[in-house]
Design a protein around this motif. Structure first.
Motif, PDB file in Angstrom:
ATOM      1  N   ASP A   1      -5.798  15.123  -2.622  1.00 60.48           N
ATOM      2  CA  ASP A   1      -6.410  13.836  -2.958  1.00 60.48           C
ATOM      3  C   ASP A   1      -5.595  12.627  -2.512  1.00 60.48           C
ATOM      4  O   ASP A   1      -6.127  11.523  -2.458  1.00 60.48           O
ATOM      5  CB  ASP A   1      -6.600  13.740  -4.481  1.00 60.48           C
ATOM      6  CG  ASP A   1      -7.560  14.798  -4.992  1.00 60.48           C
ATOM      7  OD1 ASP A   1      -8.623  14.975  -4.374  1.00 60.48           O
ATOM      8  OD2 ASP A   1      -7.232  15.454  -5.994  1.00 60.48           O
ATOM      9  N   PHE A   2      -4.307  12.826  -2.240  1.00 61.52           N
ATOM     10  CA  PHE A   2      -3.429  11.708  -1.911  1.00 61.52           C
ATOM     11  C   PHE A   2      -2.610  12.022  -0.661  1.00 61.52           C
ATOM     12  O   PHE A   2      -2.236  13.170  -0.435  1.00 61.52           O
ATOM     13  CB  PHE A   2      -2.445  11.430  -3.065  1.00 61.52           C
ATOM     14  CG  PHE A   2      -3.123  11.067  -4.346  1.00 61.52           C
ATOM     15  CD1 PHE A   2      -3.554   9.771  -4.576  1.00 61.52           C
ATOM     16  CD2 PHE A   2      -3.343  12.030  -5.322  1.00 61.52           C
ATOM     17  CE1 PHE A   2      -4.184   9.434  -5.765  1.00 61.52           C
ATOM     18  CE2 PHE A   2      -3.970  11.698  -6.511  1.00 61.52           C
ATOM     19  CZ  PHE A   2      -4.399  10.402  -6.730  1.00 61.52           C
ATOM     20  N   LYS A   3      -2.325  10.984   0.120  1.00 62.00           N
ATOM     21  CA  LYS A   3      -1.421  11.143   1.248  1.00 62.00           C
ATOM     22  C   LYS A   3      -0.003  11.041   0.710  1.00 62.00           C
ATOM     23  O   LYS A   3       0.383  10.016   0.140  1.00 62.00           O
ATOM     24  CB  LYS A   3      -1.652  10.057   2.291  1.00 62.00           C
ATOM     25  CG  LYS A   3      -0.737  10.181   3.479  1.00 62.00           C
ATOM     26  CD  LYS A   3      -1.014   9.102   4.499  1.00 62.00           C
ATOM     27  CE  LYS A   3      -0.069   9.262   5.667  1.00 62.00           C
ATOM     28  NZ  LYS A   3      -0.283   8.198   6.658  1.00 62.00           N
ATOM     29  N   ILE A   4       0.774  12.097   0.852  1.00 62.78           N
ATOM     30  CA  ILE A   4       2.141  12.120   0.351  1.00 62.78           C
ATOM     31  C   ILE A   4       3.083  11.915   1.527  1.00 62.78           C
ATOM     32  O   ILE A   4       3.076  12.687   2.483  1.00 62.78           O
ATOM     33  CB  ILE A   4       2.439  13.455  -0.368  1.00 62.78           C
ATOM     34  CG1 ILE A   4       1.484  13.594  -1.550  1.00 62.78           C
ATOM     35  CG2 ILE A   4       3.889  13.517  -0.799  1.00 62.78           C
ATOM     36  CD1 ILE A   4       1.560  14.914  -2.258  1.00 62.78           C
ATOM     37  N   CYS A   5       3.863  10.836   1.455  1.00 62.78           N
ATOM     38  CA  CYS A   5       4.760  10.496   2.566  1.00 62.78           C
ATOM     39  C   CYS A   5       6.098  11.205   2.448  1.00 62.78           C
ATOM     40  O   CYS A   5       6.707  11.533   3.463  1.00 62.78           O
ATOM     41  CB  CYS A   5       4.991   8.990   2.611  1.00 62.78           C
ATOM     42  SG  CYS A   5       3.479   8.083   2.913  1.00 62.78           S
ATOM     43  N   SER A   6       6.584  11.397   1.240  1.00 58.78           N
ATOM     44  CA  SER A   6       7.864  12.073   1.050  1.00 58.78           C
ATOM     45  C   SER A   6       7.960  12.586  -0.370  1.00 58.78           C
ATOM     46  O   SER A   6       7.180  12.212  -1.242  1.00 58.78           O
ATOM     47  CB  SER A   6       9.034  11.133   1.359  1.00 58.78           C
ATOM     48  OG  SER A   6       9.092  10.103   0.405  1.00 58.78           O
ATOM     49  N   SER A   7       8.936  13.426  -0.571  1.00 53.76           N
ATOM     50  CA  SER A   7       9.177  13.985  -1.895  1.00 53.76           C
ATOM     51  C   SER A   7      10.680  14.110  -2.094  1.00 53.76           C
ATOM     52  O   SER A   7      11.410  14.390  -1.143  1.00 53.76           O
ATOM     53  CB  SER A   7       8.454  15.319  -1.962  1.00 53.76           C
ATOM     54  OG  SER A   7       9.169  16.292  -2.574  1.00 53.76           O
TER      55      SER A   7
ATOM     56  N   SER B   1      -1.747  16.907  -2.930  1.00 55.73           N
ATOM     57  CA  SER B   1      -1.917  16.627  -1.495  1.00 55.73           C
ATOM     58  C   SER B   1      -3.377  16.677  -1.049  1.00 55.73           C
ATOM     59  O   SER B   1      -3.710  16.137  -0.004  1.00 55.73           O
ATOM     60  CB  SER B   1      -1.070  17.573  -0.660  1.00 55.73           C
ATOM     61  OG  SER B   1      -1.529  18.896  -0.791  1.00 55.73           O
TER      62      SER B   1
ATOM     63  N   TYR C   1       3.039  19.213  -5.852  1.00 55.71           N
ATOM     64  CA  TYR C   1       2.896  18.579  -4.538  1.00 55.71           C
ATOM     65  C   TYR C   1       1.633  19.094  -3.847  1.00 55.71           C
ATOM     66  O   TYR C   1       0.818  18.318  -3.344  1.00 55.71           O
ATOM     67  CB  TYR C   1       4.133  18.900  -3.706  1.00 55.71           C
ATOM     68  CG  TYR C   1       4.241  18.207  -2.371  1.00 55.71           C
ATOM     69  CD1 TYR C   1       5.034  17.091  -2.218  1.00 55.71           C
ATOM     70  CD2 TYR C   1       3.579  18.689  -1.259  1.00 55.71           C
ATOM     71  CE1 TYR C   1       5.160  16.461  -0.988  1.00 55.71           C
ATOM     72  CE2 TYR C   1       3.687  18.075  -0.030  1.00 55.71           C
ATOM     73  CZ  TYR C   1       4.485  16.954   0.102  1.00 55.71           C
ATOM     74  OH  TYR C   1       4.587  16.340   1.308  1.00 55.71           O
TER      75      TYR C   1
ATOM     76  N   ASN D   1       0.810  -1.211   0.000  1.00 55.80           N
ATOM     77  CA  ASN D   1       0.000   0.000   0.000  1.00 55.80           C
ATOM     78  C   ASN D   1       0.850   1.271   0.000  1.00 55.80           C
ATOM     79  O   ASN D   1       0.619   2.182   0.775  1.00 55.80           O
ATOM     80  CB  ASN D   1      -0.943  -0.013   1.205  1.00 55.80           C
ATOM     81  CG  ASN D   1      -2.078   0.966   1.040  1.00 55.80           C
ATOM     82  OD1 ASN D   1      -2.381   1.387  -0.062  1.00 55.80           O
ATOM     83  ND2 ASN D   1      -2.699   1.339   2.135  1.00 55.80           N
ATOM     84  N   GLN D   2       1.863   1.310  -0.849  1.00 57.52           N
ATOM     85  CA  GLN D   2       2.683   2.514  -1.004  1.00 57.52           C
ATOM     86  C   GLN D   2       3.232   2.527  -2.421  1.00 57.52           C
ATOM     87  O   GLN D   2       3.831   1.561  -2.868  1.00 57.52           O
ATOM     88  CB  GLN D   2       3.831   2.522  -0.006  1.00 57.52           C
ATOM     89  CG  GLN D   2       4.669   3.774  -0.110  1.00 57.52           C
ATOM     90  CD  GLN D   2       5.729   3.838   0.974  1.00 57.52           C
ATOM     91  OE1 GLN D   2       5.676   3.151   1.973  1.00 57.52           O
ATOM     92  NE2 GLN D   2       6.708   4.679   0.758  1.00 57.52           N
TER      93      GLN D   2
END
Length: 73
Positions: free
Chosen positions: A49-55, A47, A43, A20-21
């Motif tokens: 609509d989506f969970k952003i964990c890192s960039s 953000s 970004y 799930n990532q």
């Protein structure tokens, strides 16, 4: 788009075990360089609509990519 280092979109195998990532890389359409404001604007747009964990910013040295590609990419 990749999952666990294997390309899953636009082509990929239905046999890939997914977690799930996901990792997504964006490039400019015409190959022109993007600046940090362009990337941060994307970004912010995603953000909602989506969970952003890192960039991460992906760099090029001349015409050579300074990052690895997903398996199958």
């Amino acid at each position: 788009m990749s999952n666990r280092g294997t390309q899953v979109w636009p082509t990929g195998s239905v046999y890939t075990n997914l977690v799930n990532q996901y990792n997504v890389r964006f490039e400019s359409i015409d190959g022109s360089p993007l600046n940090q404001q362009d990337v941060l604007g994307l970004y912010v747009s995603l953000s909602g609509d989506f969970k952003i964990c890192s960039s991460e910013l992906l760099n090029m040295w001349g015409n050579k990519k300074a990052y690895s590609l997903a398996q199958g990419q």
